[in-house]
Motif scaffolding. Structure first.
Motif, PDB file in Angstrom:
ATOM      1  N   ALA A  96       2.378  -4.096  -2.572  1.00  0.00           N
ATOM      2  CA  ALA A  96       2.676  -3.177  -1.465  1.00  0.00           C
ATOM      3  C   ALA A  96       2.847  -4.008  -0.199  1.00  0.00           C
ATOM      4  O   ALA A  96       2.152  -5.011  -0.003  1.00  0.00           O
ATOM      5  CB  ALA A  96       1.521  -2.184  -1.292  1.00  0.00           C
ATOM      6  N   ALA A  97       3.783  -3.590   0.653  1.00  0.00           N
ATOM      7  CA  ALA A  97       4.071  -4.350   1.873  1.00  0.00           C
ATOM      8  C   ALA A  97       2.849  -4.453   2.781  1.00  0.00           C
ATOM      9  O   ALA A  97       2.704  -5.417   3.535  1.00  0.00           O
ATOM     10  CB  ALA A  97       5.238  -3.711   2.609  1.00  0.00           C
ATOM     11  N   ASP A  98       1.942  -3.457   2.716  1.00  0.00           N
ATOM     12  CA  ASP A  98       0.750  -3.487   3.579  1.00  0.00           C
ATOM     13  C   ASP A  98      -0.432  -4.218   2.934  1.00  0.00           C
ATOM     14  O   ASP A  98      -1.544  -4.231   3.459  1.00  0.00           O
ATOM     15  CB  ASP A  98       0.334  -2.065   3.967  1.00  0.00           C
ATOM     16  CG  ASP A  98      -0.078  -1.221   2.752  1.00  0.00           C
ATOM     17  OD1 ASP A  98      -0.094  -1.754   1.622  1.00  0.00           O
ATOM     18  OD2 ASP A  98      -0.396  -0.029   2.953  1.00  0.00           O
ATOM     19  N   GLY A  99      -0.180  -4.808   1.752  1.00  0.00           N
ATOM     20  CA  GLY A  99      -1.238  -5.583   1.096  1.00  0.00           C
ATOM     21  C   GLY A  99      -2.247  -4.753   0.320  1.00  0.00           C
ATOM     22  O   GLY A  99      -3.223  -5.277  -0.211  1.00  0.00           O
ATOM     23  N   SER A 100      -1.991  -3.435   0.199  1.00  0.00           N
ATOM     24  CA  SER A 100      -2.982  -2.561  -0.456  1.00  0.00           C
ATOM     25  C   SER A 100      -2.908  -2.618  -1.980  1.00  0.00           C
ATOM     26  O   SER A 100      -3.789  -2.112  -2.663  1.00  0.00           O
ATOM     27  CB  SER A 100      -2.782  -1.110   0.008  1.00  0.00           C
ATOM     28  OG  SER A 100      -1.474  -0.662  -0.342  1.00  0.00           O
ATOM     29  N   ARG A 101      -1.854  -3.229  -2.521  1.00  0.00           N
ATOM     30  CA  ARG A 101      -1.706  -3.323  -3.978  1.00  0.00           C
ATOM     31  C   ARG A 101      -1.182  -4.710  -4.333  1.00  0.00           C
ATOM     32  O   ARG A 101      -0.302  -5.228  -3.649  1.00  0.00           O
ATOM     33  CB  ARG A 101      -0.712  -2.247  -4.441  1.00  0.00           C
ATOM     34  CG  ARG A 101      -0.568  -2.109  -5.956  1.00  0.00           C
ATOM     35  CD  ARG A 101       0.532  -1.112  -6.319  1.00  0.00           C
ATOM     36  NE  ARG A 101       1.844  -1.573  -5.904  1.00  0.00           N
ATOM     37  CZ  ARG A 101       2.614  -0.946  -5.015  1.00  0.00           C
ATOM     38  NH1 ARG A 101       2.220   0.177  -4.463  1.00  0.00           N
ATOM     39  NH2 ARG A 101       3.794  -1.444  -4.672  1.00  0.00           N
ATOM     40  N   GLN A 140       8.074 -10.859   1.049  1.00  0.00           N
ATOM     41  CA  GLN A 140       7.405  -9.894   1.932  1.00  0.00           C
ATOM     42  C   GLN A 140       6.517 -10.574   2.971  1.00  0.00           C
ATOM     43  O   GLN A 140       6.110  -9.951   3.944  1.00  0.00           O
ATOM     44  CB  GLN A 140       6.561  -8.929   1.100  1.00  0.00           C
ATOM     45  CG  GLN A 140       7.389  -8.077   0.161  1.00  0.00           C
ATOM     46  CD  GLN A 140       6.599  -6.925  -0.438  1.00  0.00           C
ATOM     47  OE1 GLN A 140       5.432  -6.742  -0.132  1.00  0.00           O
ATOM     48  NE2 GLN A 140       7.235  -6.162  -1.273  1.00  0.00           N
ATOM     49  N   GLU A 141       6.209 -11.849   2.765  1.00  0.00           N
ATOM     50  CA  GLU A 141       5.253 -12.553   3.632  1.00  0.00           C
ATOM     51  C   GLU A 141       5.925 -13.488   4.632  1.00  0.00           C
ATOM     52  O   GLU A 141       5.252 -14.163   5.402  1.00  0.00           O
ATOM     53  CB  GLU A 141       4.271 -13.355   2.760  1.00  0.00           C
ATOM     54  CG  GLU A 141       3.442 -12.476   1.823  1.00  0.00           C
ATOM     55  CD  GLU A 141       2.640 -13.280   0.792  1.00  0.00           C
ATOM     56  OE1 GLU A 141       2.564 -14.520   0.939  1.00  0.00           O
ATOM     57  OE2 GLU A 141       2.083 -12.669  -0.136  1.00  0.00           O
ATOM     58  N   ASN A 146      13.439  -6.017   7.599  1.00  0.00           N
ATOM     59  CA  ASN A 146      13.269  -5.176   6.399  1.00  0.00           C
ATOM     60  C   ASN A 146      14.467  -5.198   5.454  1.00  0.00           C
ATOM     61  O   ASN A 146      14.299  -5.172   4.244  1.00  0.00           O
ATOM     62  CB  ASN A 146      12.961  -3.726   6.799  1.00  0.00           C
ATOM     63  CG  ASN A 146      11.499  -3.547   7.155  1.00  0.00           C
ATOM     64  OD1 ASN A 146      10.680  -4.447   6.934  1.00  0.00           O
ATOM     65  ND2 ASN A 146      11.164  -2.405   7.721  1.00  0.00           N
ATOM     66  N   LYS A 149      13.948  -8.159   3.533  1.00  0.00           N
ATOM     67  CA  LYS A 149      12.673  -8.130   2.803  1.00  0.00           C
ATOM     68  C   LYS A 149      12.779  -7.274   1.542  1.00  0.00           C
ATOM     69  O   LYS A 149      12.206  -7.587   0.506  1.00  0.00           O
ATOM     70  CB  LYS A 149      11.587  -7.541   3.731  1.00  0.00           C
ATOM     71  CG  LYS A 149      10.166  -7.852   3.319  1.00  0.00           C
ATOM     72  CD  LYS A 149       9.161  -7.154   4.239  1.00  0.00           C
ATOM     73  CE  LYS A 149       9.071  -7.817   5.584  1.00  0.00           C
ATOM     74  NZ  LYS A 149       7.982  -7.212   6.412  1.00  0.00           N
TER      75      LYS A 149
END
Length: 296
Positions: A96-101, A140-141, A146, A149
């Motif tokens: 996930a782009a927000d780092g949640s997965r 993504q990092e 976008n 990305k």
């Protein structure tokens, strides 16, 4: 190019077959392997996953010698959920782009007793790391806009993952003949796809001609060959892109090695390929050429 690659890989079959105890002609090796019980040792889904997890540990230990630029996001190996298992292929999903997965390599096991082990090393290198995970998680990092990305380019994305499979040789992961056969067998599929994709969309091949070529070259059943060929019929160039992308990355690496000699650094070459995310092949080539000129 496809026909040339098929001939090259069949030449490799001729060398690896006898080491596996196969006495017949090179073209018959894949069918023979598929019929050997010793290459289907599993009885449960969990046993398959455990082999991939062990591979994951082995690969992690070898990556620092080949890469200085690596994604921060973790990679997990998971079994494809039962709901989608029957119709899925092994695949990777980006973090996930927000780092949640985390990034996930999804292994598809429908019947463990029919699951062949010969292709597991090359499959992990492609779908896991340093294949899709090193490219897509890293993209993504990098702080890209976008549209870069999340945009796609099959020749780069699949070309990188297919090139990543070849690094198994440098990591010592193809020392067992059956693992090297698994790598060659996957490469043969990509080469044969290059033949039928251009055959149908550029050379006037019929659907039946392409199906027959797949059955003859890969030992596929009529059903398997038809399913594959119909995919290529409706997505012109998609299958072709894998092999063309990989061949371009190999060509650029060889060019850099020849030009730089002792000054060539493989981790640095990999950084140059990956550190601006997904690129059209022509842009990638220009970038590598600039790097070679600057490194001289």
């Amino acid at each position: 190019i496809g026909l040339k690659e098929v001939a090259r890989i069949q030449g490799e079959y001729g060398k690896i077959g006898p080491k596996m105890g196969y006495p017949g002609p090179a073209a018959g090796l894949p069918k023979w392997v598929s019929e050997q019980p010793k290459y289907k040792p599993f009885t449960t889904d969990q046993q398959v996953i455990e082999v991939f997890q062990k591979l994951d540990t082995q690969v992690r230990a070898k990556l620092p010698a080949l890469f200085t630029l690596m994604p921060k996001a973790p990679l997990e190996v998971r079994l494809e959920p039962e709901l989608t298992r029957e119709t899925a292929s092994d695949h990777y999903s980006a973090p996930a782009a927000d780092g949640s997965r985390p990034g996930v390599f999804w292994s598809v096991v429908n019947d463990p007793k029919q699951y062949g082990k010969t292709g597991m090393v090359t499959l992990y290198l492609h779908e896991g790391q340093p294949g899709h995970h090193f490219h897509l998680a890293l993209t993504q990092e990098l702080g890209l806009p976008n549209f870069r990305k999340f945009g796609g380019n099959t020749a780069f994305t699949e070309g990188w993952a297919l090139y990543a499979e070849t690094l198994g040789k440098e990591m010592g992961l193809f020392d067992q003949p059956e693992d090297y056969f698994g790598h060659l067998n996957d490469e043969m599929l990509r080469a044969a796809r290059l033949v039928v994709d251009t055959g149908m969309h550029s050379k006037g091949w019929s659907r039946e001609q392409a199906i027959t070529y797949f059955k003859d070259t890969l030992g596929y059943s009529d059903l398997e060959a038809r399913a594959q060929i119909e995919r290529y019929m409706v997505m012109p160039g998609q299958a072709l892109a894998y092999k063309i992308g990989a061949l371009k990355i190999v060509e650029l690496r060889q060019r850099a090695q020849a030009a730089l000699g002792d000054r060539f650094s493989l981790p640095e070459f990999h950084r140059v390929v990956l550190d601006e995310g997904t690129l059209p092949l022509a842009v990638l080539e220009a970038k590598v050429d600039r790097w070679i000129a600057a490194s001289k």
